[in-house]
Design a protein around this motif. Structure first.
Motif, PDB file in Angstrom:
ATOM      1  N   LYS A  44       0.853  -1.183   0.000  1.00  0.00           N
ATOM      2  CA  LYS A  44       0.000   0.000   0.000  1.00  0.00           C
ATOM      3  C   LYS A  44       0.893   1.238   0.000  1.00  0.00           C
ATOM      4  O   LYS A  44       1.619   1.485   0.962  1.00  0.00           O
ATOM      5  CB  LYS A  44      -0.896   0.006   1.234  1.00  0.00           C
ATOM      6  N   PRO A  45       0.854   1.991  -1.067  1.00  0.00           N
ATOM      7  CA  PRO A  45       1.725   3.174  -1.133  1.00  0.00           C
ATOM      8  C   PRO A  45       1.331   4.222  -0.087  1.00  0.00           C
ATOM      9  O   PRO A  45       0.159   4.378   0.260  1.00  0.00           O
ATOM     10  CB  PRO A  45       1.507   3.694  -2.557  1.00  0.00           C
ATOM     11  N   ARG A  46       2.334   4.920   0.391  1.00  0.00           N
ATOM     12  CA  ARG A  46       2.105   6.004   1.341  1.00  0.00           C
ATOM     13  C   ARG A  46       1.896   7.302   0.577  1.00  0.00           C
ATOM     14  O   ARG A  46       2.165   7.378  -0.633  1.00  0.00           O
ATOM     15  CB  ARG A  46       3.301   6.128   2.295  1.00  0.00           C
ATOM     16  N   GLN A  47       1.451   8.325   1.301  1.00  0.00           N
ATOM     17  CA  GLN A  47       1.239   9.606   0.638  1.00  0.00           C
ATOM     18  C   GLN A  47       2.527  10.139   0.033  1.00  0.00           C
ATOM     19  O   GLN A  47       2.528  10.713  -1.058  1.00  0.00           O
ATOM     20  CB  GLN A  47       0.672  10.618   1.634  1.00  0.00           C
ATOM     21  N   ALA A  48       3.635   9.947   0.766  1.00  0.00           N
ATOM     22  CA  ALA A  48       4.910  10.444   0.260  1.00  0.00           C
ATOM     23  C   ALA A  48       5.363   9.701  -0.986  1.00  0.00           C
ATOM     24  O   ALA A  48       6.193  10.204  -1.745  1.00  0.00           O
ATOM     25  CB  ALA A  48       5.982  10.332   1.351  1.00  0.00           C
ATOM     26  N   ASP A  49       4.822   8.487  -1.204  1.00  0.00           N
ATOM     27  CA  ASP A  49       5.198   7.715  -2.389  1.00  0.00           C
ATOM     28  C   ASP A  49       4.495   8.221  -3.645  1.00  0.00           C
ATOM     29  O   ASP A  49       5.008   8.050  -4.763  1.00  0.00           O
ATOM     30  CB  ASP A  49       4.859   6.234  -2.187  1.00  0.00           C
ATOM     31  N   VAL A  50       3.307   8.795  -3.464  1.00  0.00           N
ATOM     32  CA  VAL A  50       2.504   9.174  -4.633  1.00  0.00           C
ATOM     33  C   VAL A  50       2.374  10.688  -4.787  1.00  0.00           C
ATOM     34  O   VAL A  50       1.971  11.154  -5.857  1.00  0.00           O
ATOM     35  CB  VAL A  50       1.098   8.544  -4.537  1.00  0.00           C
ATOM     36  N   ASP A  51       2.713  11.430  -3.735  1.00  0.00           N
ATOM     37  CA  ASP A  51       2.553  12.875  -3.801  1.00  0.00           C
ATOM     38  C   ASP A  51       3.904  13.547  -3.548  1.00  0.00           C
ATOM     39  O   ASP A  51       4.407  13.553  -2.415  1.00  0.00           O
ATOM     40  CB  ASP A  51       1.540  13.342  -2.750  1.00  0.00           C
ATOM     41  N   PRO A  52       4.522  14.099  -4.567  1.00  0.00           N
ATOM     42  CA  PRO A  52       5.836  14.742  -4.398  1.00  0.00           C
ATOM     43  C   PRO A  52       5.819  15.887  -3.368  1.00  0.00           C
ATOM     44  O   PRO A  52       6.815  16.136  -2.696  1.00  0.00           O
ATOM     45  CB  PRO A  52       6.166  15.260  -5.793  1.00  0.00           C
ATOM     46  N   LYS A  53       4.680  16.569  -3.244  1.00  0.00           N
ATOM     47  CA  LYS A  53       4.595  17.665  -2.283  1.00  0.00           C
ATOM     48  C   LYS A  53       4.724  17.154  -0.851  1.00  0.00           C
ATOM     49  O   LYS A  53       5.380  17.768  -0.003  1.00  0.00           O
ATOM     50  CB  LYS A  53       3.276  18.423  -2.460  1.00  0.00           C
ATOM     51  N   VAL A  54       4.085  16.016  -0.581  1.00  0.00           N
ATOM     52  CA  VAL A  54       4.178  15.412   0.764  1.00  0.00           C
ATOM     53  C   VAL A  54       5.616  14.983   1.036  1.00  0.00           C
ATOM     54  O   VAL A  54       6.158  15.210   2.121  1.00  0.00           O
ATOM     55  CB  VAL A  54       3.217  14.216   0.895  1.00  0.00           C
ATOM     56  N   ALA A  55       6.250  14.352   0.057  1.00  0.00           N
ATOM     57  CA  ALA A  55       7.633  13.908   0.224  1.00  0.00           C
ATOM     58  C   ALA A  55       8.548  15.104   0.496  1.00  0.00           C
ATOM     59  O   ALA A  55       9.450  15.035   1.342  1.00  0.00           O
ATOM     60  CB  ALA A  55       8.098  13.150  -1.018  1.00  0.00           C
ATOM     61  N   LYS A  56       8.292  16.213  -0.220  1.00  0.00           N
ATOM     62  CA  LYS A  56       9.127  17.400  -0.021  1.00  0.00           C
ATOM     63  C   LYS A  56       8.901  17.986   1.369  1.00  0.00           C
ATOM     64  O   LYS A  56       9.853  18.436   2.033  1.00  0.00           O
ATOM     65  CB  LYS A  56       8.781  18.438  -1.094  1.00  0.00           C
ATOM     66  N   ARG A  57       7.652  17.953   1.847  1.00  0.00           N
ATOM     67  CA  ARG A  57       7.366  18.480   3.180  1.00  0.00           C
ATOM     68  C   ARG A  57       8.055  17.638   4.259  1.00  0.00           C
ATOM     69  O   ARG A  57       8.636  18.172   5.200  1.00  0.00           O
ATOM     70  CB  ARG A  57       5.864  18.512   3.417  1.00  0.00           C
ATOM     71  N   VAL A  58       8.008  16.328   4.101  1.00  0.00           N
ATOM     72  CA  VAL A  58       8.677  15.454   5.064  1.00  0.00           C
ATOM     73  C   VAL A  58      10.183  15.662   5.020  1.00  0.00           C
ATOM     74  O   VAL A  58      10.857  15.651   6.055  1.00  0.00           O
ATOM     75  CB  VAL A  58       8.328  13.973   4.783  1.00  0.00           C
ATOM     76  N   GLU A  59      10.710  15.860   3.824  1.00  0.00           N
ATOM     77  CA  GLU A  59      12.144  16.125   3.692  1.00  0.00           C
ATOM     78  C   GLU A  59      12.539  17.376   4.467  1.00  0.00           C
ATOM     79  O   GLU A  59      13.572  17.400   5.151  1.00  0.00           O
ATOM     80  CB  GLU A  59      12.498  16.280   2.213  1.00  0.00           C
ATOM     81  N   ARG A  60      11.718  18.418   4.389  1.00  0.00           N
ATOM     82  CA  ARG A  60      12.005  19.644   5.142  1.00  0.00           C
ATOM     83  C   ARG A  60      11.920  19.399   6.652  1.00  0.00           C
ATOM     84  O   ARG A  60      12.707  19.956   7.431  1.00  0.00           O
ATOM     85  CB  ARG A  60      11.032  20.752   4.723  1.00  0.00           C
ATOM     86  N   GLN A  61      10.969  18.566   7.073  1.00  0.00           N
ATOM     87  CA  GLN A  61      10.838  18.255   8.495  1.00  0.00           C
ATOM     88  C   GLN A  61      12.083  17.526   9.021  1.00  0.00           C
ATOM     89  O   GLN A  61      12.600  17.839  10.094  1.00  0.00           O
ATOM     90  CB  GLN A  61       9.590  17.394   8.730  1.00  0.00           C
ATOM     91  N   VAL A  62      12.557  16.561   8.242  1.00  0.00           N
ATOM     92  CA  VAL A  62      13.747  15.814   8.654  1.00  0.00           C
ATOM     93  C   VAL A  62      14.963  16.736   8.671  1.00  0.00           C
ATOM     94  O   VAL A  62      15.802  16.667   9.581  1.00  0.00           O
ATOM     95  CB  VAL A  62      13.978  14.615   7.712  1.00  0.00           C
ATOM     96  N   LEU A  63      15.062  17.597   7.672  1.00  0.00           N
ATOM     97  CA  LEU A  63      16.166  18.549   7.622  1.00  0.00           C
ATOM     98  C   LEU A  63      16.144  19.459   8.857  1.00  0.00           C
ATOM     99  O   LEU A  63      17.189  19.747   9.452  1.00  0.00           O
ATOM    100  CB  LEU A  63      16.083  19.378   6.344  1.00  0.00           C
ATOM    101  N   PHE A  64      14.946  19.890   9.261  1.00  0.00           N
ATOM    102  CA  PHE A  64      14.817  20.731  10.450  1.00  0.00           C
ATOM    103  C   PHE A  64      15.279  19.983  11.700  1.00  0.00           C
ATOM    104  O   PHE A  64      15.987  20.542  12.546  1.00  0.00           O
ATOM    105  CB  PHE A  64      13.357  21.172  10.610  1.00  0.00           C
ATOM    106  N   LEU A  65      14.905  18.711  11.819  1.00  0.00           N
ATOM    107  CA  LEU A  65      15.285  17.935  12.996  1.00  0.00           C
ATOM    108  C   LEU A  65      16.793  17.713  13.063  1.00  0.00           C
ATOM    109  O   LEU A  65      17.397  17.807  14.136  1.00  0.00           O
ATOM    110  CB  LEU A  65      14.545  16.592  12.989  1.00  0.00           C
ATOM    111  N   PHE A  66      17.410  17.417  11.938  1.00  0.00           N
ATOM    112  CA  PHE A  66      18.866  17.254  11.922  1.00  0.00           C
ATOM    113  C   PHE A  66      19.561  18.574  12.263  1.00  0.00           C
ATOM    114  O   PHE A  66      20.564  18.600  12.977  1.00  0.00           O
ATOM    115  CB  PHE A  66      19.336  16.752  10.559  1.00  0.00           C
ATOM    116  N   THR A  67      19.041  19.668  11.732  1.00  0.00           N
ATOM    117  CA  THR A  67      19.616  20.980  12.058  1.00  0.00           C
ATOM    118  C   THR A  67      19.462  21.286  13.544  1.00  0.00           C
ATOM    119  O   THR A  67      20.361  21.841  14.182  1.00  0.00           O
ATOM    120  CB  THR A  67      18.942  22.074  11.218  1.00  0.00           C
TER     121      THR A  67
END
Length: 345
Positions: free
Chosen positions: A31-54
């Motif tokens: 079952k695909p996740r939202q981040a798998d089918v929606d590039p906007k969701v994947a980009k938002r999660v990427e920003r969240q992870v970047l914020f946490l690492f920072t």
């Protein structure tokens, strides 16, 4: 009794019994996740992870800064500020790495299940080439090659985090490592016993049977530099028992260390140094609230229960010409938690 269906791999022994074999159910439907089918969701999660690492990077930098800029000092306020800032920054450093990495793995990395049959330990050259290609495909599937900012932030967070542990250790190099000073307190012959925290000298006539007094050396409150360190070592609990209940108020050498049923012991637990102050009048037991080590006040404060390994050090006391309780000397052994050697000289 068992039955066997020749068209099935399942063998059933009877009603209520478990089968010997099961059909291979295969893989669950992906079952695909939202981040798998929606590039906007994947980009938002990427920003969240970047914020946490920072955030983790900033937390590590904060630990290093606080260690040098906010030393504990000598007052409760300065110690509290230093500990709070160090603790918050260290928490951000750890949580940023942990939550960021977990969020990336669960949302952005591939969650497909793969099946690989077992073969001989040494695979053929063709299989080994396929395995290498699978690793490359996995790396491509993880998206790391397309997310350079995440890789850089994650690696930087991991690289900087050890500083939060190493810097305090390095910072202690050159500090005062003389442990012998912990073997002696400010108690000495003739020092009056005073109430804690008022500092009022105590007369023997003021102490009745069953009384418990928290005691410090007379004059401690006049100290400026190192006052907290001296108090931490010198705190004493004074108890008066019926002299008939005392099994011993003498030192190992036979000296009398109490006065008319009044005995004084260090309040610093010999387990890990917590303040021992819970007195049970009926049993004459003294309890440490941290780990429940229990000492018998009537029997030289010997350990009767708990993890402590030695009795509380006793302060030899007597009275002076005015009837005030005074120390005969310092403790005859180091106060506080046990350590590698017990010699006092």
């Amino acid at each position: 009794m068992s039955t066997h269906d020749p068209h099935s791999d399942v063998v059933v022994h009877g009603e209520g019994e478990l089968p010997d074999r099961f059909d291979d159910p295969g893989l669950h439907e992906h079952k695909p996740r939202q981040a798998d089918v929606d590039p906007k969701v994947a980009k938002r999660v990427e920003r969240q992870v970047l914020f946490l690492f920072t955030l983790s990077i900033l937390g590590t930098i904060g630990v290093v800064w606080a260690y040098f800029a906010l030393p504990p000092g000598e007052t409760p306020d300065s110690m509290r500020t230093s500990n709070v800032v160090l603790g918050v920054c260290l928490a951000l450093s750890l949580l940023g790495i942990g939550i960021g990495g977990n969020h990336y793995i669960k949302v952005l990395m591939s969650n497909r299940e793969y099946v690989e049959e077992r073969h001989e330990q040494r695979s053929s050259d063709e299989t080994r080439e396929i395995a290498v290609q699978m690793l490359k495909d996995g790396a491509q599937d993880s998206g790391l090659s397309r997310r350079g900012a995440l890789v850089g932030a994650g690696l930087t967070a991991l690289a900087l985090f050890p500083l939060a542990i190493v810097v305090p250790l390095i910072g202690n190099v050159g500090e005062d490592w003389n442990v012998r000073k912990f073997k002696h307190t400010m108690w000495k012959k003739g020092t009056r016993l005073a109430t804690d925290p008022q500092g009022r000298p105590i007369k023997a006539s003021d102490v009745t049977i069953g009384d418990v007094w928290h005691v410090i050396p007379d004059g401690l409150n006049e100290l400026e530099h190192g006052k907290l360190d001296e108090k931490a070592k010198a705190i004493v609990l004074l108890v008066r028992l019926d002299p008939r209940d005392l099994k011993s108020d003498q030192s190992p050498a036979g000296e009398t260390w109490g006065y008319d049923g009044i005995v004084a012991y260090s309040k610093v637990c010999t387990h890990v140094g917590c303040p021992v102050a819970l007195y049970e009048q009926q049993t004459h037991h003294l309890l440490c609230p941290c780990h429940q080590s229990t000492f018998d006040v009537a029997d030289a404060c010997k350990v009767v229960f708990g993890p402590a390994k030695r009795p509380l050090p006793q302060l030899p006391i007597t009275v002076d010409d005015e009837g005030y309780l005074v120390a005969q000397s310092d403790f005859h052994e180091p106060v506080g938690p046990s350590f590698w050697e017990r010699a006092t000289k």
